[in-house]
Design an enzyme around this catalytic site. Sequence first.
Site, mmCIF file in Angstrom:
data_model
loop_
_atom_site.group_PDB
_atom_site.id
_atom_site.type_symbol
_atom_site.label_atom_id
_atom_site.label_comp_id
_atom_site.label_asym_id
_atom_site.label_seq_id
_atom_site.Cartn_x
_atom_site.Cartn_y
_atom_site.Cartn_z
ATOM 1 C CG HIS A 83 -1.957 -1.055 1.211
ATOM 2 N ND1 HIS A 83 -3.007 -1.070 2.109
ATOM 3 C CD2 HIS A 83 -2.123 -2.143 0.417
ATOM 4 C CE1 HIS A 83 -3.784 -2.118 1.860
ATOM 5 N NE2 HIS A 83 -3.254 -2.783 0.834
ATOM 6 C CD GLU A 85 -1.794 4.388 3.364
ATOM 7 O OE1 GLU A 85 -2.946 4.743 3.673
ATOM 8 O OE2 GLU A 85 -1.543 3.524 2.506
ATOM 9 C CB CYS A 113 -6.097 -0.997 5.540
ATOM 10 S SG CYS A 113 -4.343 -1.411 5.354
ATOM 11 C CB CYS A 116 -1.592 1.442 6.306
ATOM 12 S SG CYS A 116 -1.282 0.674 4.700
#
Length: 210
Positions: A83, A85, A113, A116
């Site tokens: 992701h 992040e 999420c 992260c």
Amino acid sequence: MNKAFFIVLLSALFLTGCRSAVRTSNPHPMTEAYRHVLDHWQSVESGDKRRGYNIGAVLVDSNGVILSRELNSVIETQDCTQHAEMRLIQNYISKHRCFNLNNCIVYTTLEPCAMCAAAMGMAGIKQVYYGQSDPEFGKAAERLSFDSSQLDGYKPYPRVVQCELLRSPMQEALEKGFRQSGIKEITKWLATADAKHIFAEYCNQETNIP
């Protein structure tokens, strides 16, 4: 003042420790996150050739200087953990050999999420601002900070990042567009022409970001 000397002076002021700014100008970090996604936009038609999803994140130091930008790259890497992040944390720490990112702030285009949110907390990042809510995978930081000990549960996780929705006209347009689309998965909607239109309309109007 000599131009070259001025540039060196700015560098000396902003580049401290393992922090390394990617530019000397200082646009609003959320605007920069939106722009970064738009600059690397991928449509539904891209299929499996896509890098990942149209989600971006920006790392900022305590002085508000942008240190790094990353994009979701789960398809390109064939790694579900990549992701925006996560890449922001892993790549910056690896490149600059920092143990953590204490005092840094993250601006991300979509609500983090659980993976992260937990990773940012472990990295010492205490504040995250996001530009659009995720009705399915959102409220992760709130769940990690929830105290259920009085209900025979658990104390809050010891390292929790504070996640805050950064409200703006663009945020409102994104939220409304997703609701009205009828698409259930927000990552699919973020690959549509309607989503791109909103990004293109707003992301260069910095006055729309508080």
